[in-house]
Design an enzyme around this catalytic site. Sequence first.
Site, PDB file in Angstrom:
ATOM      1  N   CYS A  92       0.855  -1.182   0.000  1.00 45.19           N
ATOM      2  CA  CYS A  92       0.000   0.000   0.000  1.00 45.19           C
ATOM      3  C   CYS A  92       0.890   1.231   0.000  1.00 45.19           C
ATOM      4  CB  CYS A  92      -0.890  -0.020   1.237  1.00 45.19           C
ATOM      5  SG  CYS A  92      -1.991   1.394   1.335  1.00 45.19           S
ATOM      6  N   HIS A 134      -9.073  -3.995  -1.650  1.00 45.71           N
ATOM      7  CA  HIS A 134      -8.069  -3.195  -0.929  1.00 45.71           C
ATOM      8  C   HIS A 134      -8.408  -1.701  -1.030  1.00 45.71           C
ATOM      9  CE1 HIS A 134      -3.746  -2.201   0.222  1.00 45.71           C
ATOM     10  NE2 HIS A 134      -4.196  -1.054  -0.256  1.00 45.71           N
ATOM     11  N   GLU A 135      -8.706  -1.244  -2.256  1.00 44.61           N
ATOM     12  CA  GLU A 135      -8.985   0.197  -2.449  1.00 44.61           C
ATOM     13  C   GLU A 135     -10.275   0.614  -1.746  1.00 44.61           C
ATOM     14  OE1 GLU A 135      -6.595   1.888  -3.262  1.00 44.61           O
ATOM     15  OE2 GLU A 135      -5.431   0.257  -4.129  1.00 44.61           O
ATOM     16  N   HIS A 138     -10.056   1.349   1.911  1.00 46.41           N
ATOM     17  CA  HIS A 138      -9.581   2.692   2.271  1.00 46.41           C
ATOM     18  C   HIS A 138     -10.747   3.648   2.522  1.00 46.41           C
ATOM     19  CE1 HIS A 138      -5.228   2.545   1.926  1.00 46.41           C
ATOM     20  NE2 HIS A 138      -5.292   1.937   0.749  1.00 46.41           N
TER      21      HIS A 138
END
Length: 168
Positions: A92, A134-135, A138
């Site tokens: 990341c 994953h994105e 965020h």
Amino acid sequence: MGHPLLYRRAAPVEDPTDPALRALVADMRDTMRALNGAGLAAPQIGVSLRVVIFGVEANPRYPEAEPVPQTVLINPSIQVLGRETETGWEGCLSVPGLRGRVTRPRRIRYRGLTLEGETLDRTVEGFHARVVQHECDHLDGVLFPMRLKDPRDLVFEEVLAGEAGGEI
Ligand code: NI
């Protein structure tokens, strides 16, 4: 890592066609490309809005990853398909120098809006599904180290590169 904005739930975008959003996405693209990232979420550059970008062609950070189309996704949602999971290494740009072994659902359907205000709807698996999850994490204030089952699954990139015998 450590900045309070990265642990906050980002706000939905009201108008995806707003020119200000186009400028934000251009900034995000510049940042992602400069750092060879596979993806980036707006909170990572200090903007707490539900916008992510991702895409992988030939990426030196992910040499074995299958290609993922360059995508802008606004107000995304994810539906997990099936019970199968997959464990893989993640990095990341907000957690520089480290990689973690993260287990995630293998197959997902994701939806969101484009900068033109159109709906994007894809069913994907493997690395593509991992990048999107994953994105989107965020946007809910989650960084990959928070997903680790064992703290020993967090390693320095140099150590992992040494194990693999090559550059990552
Ligand atoms: Ni990230």
